[in-house]
Each structure stands twice: as structure tokens, then as C-alpha cells.
Design a protein around this motif. Sequence first.
Motif, short mmCIF file in Angstrom:
data_model
loop_
_atom_site.label_atom_id
_atom_site.label_comp_id
_atom_site.label_asym_id
_atom_site.label_seq_id
_atom_site.Cartn_x
_atom_site.Cartn_y
_atom_site.Cartn_z
N PRO A 1 0.83 -1.21 0.00
CA PRO A 1 0.00 0.00 0.00
C PRO A 1 0.87 1.26 0.00
CG PRO A 1 -0.84 -1.60 1.57
CD PRO A 1 0.48 -2.14 1.10
N LEU A 2 0.49 2.23 -0.82
CA LEU A 2 1.26 3.46 -0.97
C LEU A 2 0.45 4.66 -0.48
CD1 LEU A 2 2.56 2.99 -4.64
CD2 LEU A 2 3.75 2.37 -2.52
N PRO A 3 1.12 5.66 0.06
CA PRO A 3 0.43 6.91 0.37
C PRO A 3 0.17 7.69 -0.91
CG PRO A 3 2.76 7.15 0.80
CD PRO A 3 2.56 5.71 0.40
N PRO A 4 -0.74 8.66 -0.88
CA PRO A 4 -0.93 9.52 -2.05
C PRO A 4 0.38 10.25 -2.39
CG PRO A 4 -2.71 9.82 -0.47
CD PRO A 4 -1.67 9.00 0.22
N ILE A 5 0.70 10.32 -3.68
CA ILE A 5 1.92 10.99 -4.13
C ILE A 5 1.53 12.02 -5.19
CG2 ILE A 5 4.20 10.74 -5.20
CD1 ILE A 5 4.11 7.77 -4.33
N GLU A 6 1.94 13.27 -4.99
CA GLU A 6 1.67 14.32 -5.98
C GLU A 6 2.99 14.86 -6.50
OE1 GLU A 6 -1.20 17.34 -5.47
OE2 GLU A 6 -2.45 16.17 -4.08
#
Length: 556
Positions: free
Chosen positions: A308-313
Amino acid sequence: MTDDKTARRSRAQARGRHPDPVAVREIRELLGDMPRRRDLLIEYLHLIQDRYHHISAAHLVALAAELNLATTEVYEVATFYHHFDVVKEGETPPPPLTVRVCDSLTCEMFGARELAGELEQTLGEGVRVQRVPCVGRCDQAPVAVVGTRPVGGADPRQVLEVVESGEHADTPPPCTDYAQYRADGGYRLLRECVEGGRDAESVISLLEGSGLRGLGGAGFPAGRKWRILRDQPKPRLVAVNIDEGEPGTFKDRYYLERDPHRFLEGMLIASWAIEAEAIYIYLRDEYAGVRQLLTAELEKLQAAPPCPLPPIELRRGAGAYICGEESAMIESIEGKRGMPRLRPPYVAQVGLFGRPTLEHNMETLYWVRDIVERGPDWFTGHGRHGRKGLRSFSVSGRVVKPGVHLAPAGITIRELIDEYCGGMLPGHEFYGYFPGGASGGILPASLDDVPLDFDTLQPHGCFIGSAAIVVFSDQDSARLLALNAMRFFEDESCGQCTPCRVGTAKAVALMEREQWDTGLLEELARAMEDASICGLGQAAPNPLRCAVRYFPEEFK
């Protein structure tokens, strides 16, 4: 009374400029289904600039209306950044194609001024020629950028050929992509961390044991920074600074073009260690090919994540050196002018969107996987002259082999030139060097035995910063190079504080004179150093002080 209030409200609403319906429709089509968020203002401005090659007054008003912002608020952001061409009513828009010629330290040494002059004479009216600060390709000097396509070792003929070809877009270079990185064992460490095979305390201890320090310039110990963030209240964020605008610096681009996932894995491990809610990557706008590469690789990573990944912008800079300063970068990510914040509070306490933020340079995160997998002894096992670790030196100037050279921390400039750079160019004798880009000061050839590392150069009035080494020879002038650096600082000052805004301009005027008033310049330098808000104004005097101190023969 009610009628009076209604009348006053109507008059107030009538003031100002009403959005043009055509411009409103164009803005809505351009933004499409993007969320209408204040922090995305710079991204919206890029969309307009990319489509129309300028930003008209009508589009500014329409964008402000779409975001429910005051037009002045949008205008002040758009006019702050170099890469936005804001065209007022009645003004002629710029030509659709711009050729940018870098005129910073190394490019000027290799004839950028003459190149720009010739291009202004030879290119047609449909092309604009701009002289711009460092574009991060100092090892290829002189550099011109046609549209977004860089032309290294440029001469007028080459630039004209690119202009006439119609191929004006930068393209992403080949790299170790997601599939290959996974096949080579990539993201295995991240999975161990997320799945409980490692704990945050042990990973932070490994970083502390390695002595890894921030490689963007300030040199704050990485492990200590992670520990500080873990002690802050949630939610926490990660902000990655890839706005390497320091003249002479190009190491971040070098690593991203070759092995982007090594950085991304380090970034995700850092996010896991401090339990961050989201990640923001701030990439300088000059790296158009890298932006395409990162966008594609992030999509691959998110489509088939190892865990699972955190949101990345991924956020796009807009041409502002000051956004290399951590709080100015955070202001820019929030969609504002990139002006440094007063401290305290520090970014680790009150950072992006008011939340505790782990801010890191790209290269610092690039080494996380190697250090954790191999152990801190692997990293500290390198070094010379009493120093420990590895350093990525961006070397440019009068050497046979410019480029990024990974070398032991503490290596001297003479060893770096002879062992890694193939020596000086034929016909050039080593005369001096910038050990840390334009802001790091200047040292003479006689100080060729000083170890290049954190804390070793301060006694000489210099610092290592991002390890941007610019080597110059007896055919160059330290005095003129110091003037080049000060002109850069004058152009890039955000204007927030008087000592920097006025001081850099006054210094340039004094340094352009045939005879330098060294006493007055030192007085000015002291005021800038003591009273400027951030590192730009505080470090701007370094080159001029060093020129006077170490190159007295140029002032006789």
C-alpha cells in the motif's frame, strides 16, 4: 438603510473586470475534471502557458473567477515566476517559440553571452531569445533550450537546426524502469518495512550510524530529522525538493535520469518511518524530460504497487531559484509566491498546509536503500583526509571530463580534477574553483588541499552546499565570475526583505565599476549577511568577499 446597503454592494460588485465568456469557456475546457483547489494554482497556470505560450489578462481573470479568488491573488503568483509570460491588455504576446540561453557561471565561461548575441541576430521574428539562469546542464556548457529541448555544447548552427526541425520538446532518457528495478530486487526493502520485517527505530538508527546528511545544501543529519518528525503530532507529510537551481548543480537530474526508483523507494521508506499521510515531489520546471519520466514511472508504481502506498503528488516548479529554500518550496506547493517563511516555527513543526513536514533533497533519499541494506559501515567506509562517506560532485568548467562524479567525502579539488575529471583542459592552468556553486564562495588554486566536505570550508569563507564544483583557469577572471554570481542573486531575490532585494542590486552596481570600493562592499555584505531572511541574501556576499580576499592581483 437596506436600500443603501444594496446599492453599495451592487457598486462594489461592478468594480473590477468581469470574466470574458470565451476565456471562461477556455479555462474550463483546459482544467477539465481537475479539482478546483487553491494549492493547484501554479499547475493551472502551467496549463495556460503550455497551451497558449503566454497568459493573457482575460485568462487570469477567468481563472480567478473559476477558483473564486481575487484577480490580484492570481496575478501576483503568475508574475512571481520566470516561466509564466503574463501579457497585459494592449501588450503583444511573445512569439510561440522561446530559445533560452543559460548565462550562469559555466555557460558564461564557455561563450554563452556571444551565443545569445548571435542567436538574437540570426533567428527570425517568430522566435524569442532569452538569457536565463542555470538550467542544470553545466557539464554541457554552453546550453540553449529550444522550447523545452536542451541543446548542449550549443553553437548558433546547432540551435538553428533544432529550431527549424520543429522538434522542440524534451524527451525522457532511458532509465532503469519499474519492471527492471523490481527484477533487480527493488522495493523488497520497502515491503520488509511495511510488512513488519523492520521497525522504524532500527532504520532510523542505521541512518544515524551512517552519518548521512542532507545533500541539498544545508547538511542536516537525515536520521535526526526523521526522529524529530516522529515526535511531531499527526498528520505528517513528506515534501521532496528537486528544485536544484544552484548554478553548477545537476546531480539530482543525473540520478533521476538513470535510476528514479532508487529515489522513490527511499522516499517511501521515509514516509513509512514517519507515518506520513501524503508525499509531495517538487521538480524544477527546467527538467521537462525528467518530469515525463517520473510521471510515467509513478504511474507504473501506482498501477502495480509492491505494498500500500500513500498519495503521491508531483508538482511542477515555475522557474524560481528561491524555491530551493525549503519554506519557499512549501509556499509554492501551496500555490503561492515562493517566499521564505520566518522561523521559528520550523518546517518540521509547521510545514506544508500547516502540518509537520519532512523536507528532503532528492539525493538524500536516493541513498536510503543502499545504507539500510548494506549497513552504515558500507557508507562510512569511504572517505579521505579524516572524512567519512560518499559525495556526488557536480563538476563543470575547465576540466576534460565534467559531469557527476561519485567520490569519497573529503577528497581535495586537486585529487578530484586529476583522478576523476581527467585533468584540466589543454592550454588551461588551474586558477580557482567554486566549491559549492554560486553561493558557496570561491577558492584559489593555492587552496587545492582543503578536504571537500561539510564543515571543512567555513574557515575559508566558503561551504560545500550541494557540492557543485565549478573549476576555472588562468584564462578566466574571478572578479567577473563573482559579478556573474551577484547578478544571478539580484535576479533571483524574491524581494521580500530589503537587505537582499536592495543589497544584491547595489552590490552589482558597485561590482560593475572599474574600481571596486571594497570597504563599502564589505559594509554592504555584512548588512546582507546579518539581516536577510533566508540563505539567498545571507550567502550572496560570499563570491565577492572571496574574490577580494583570494585574488588580489585582479584588483591592482
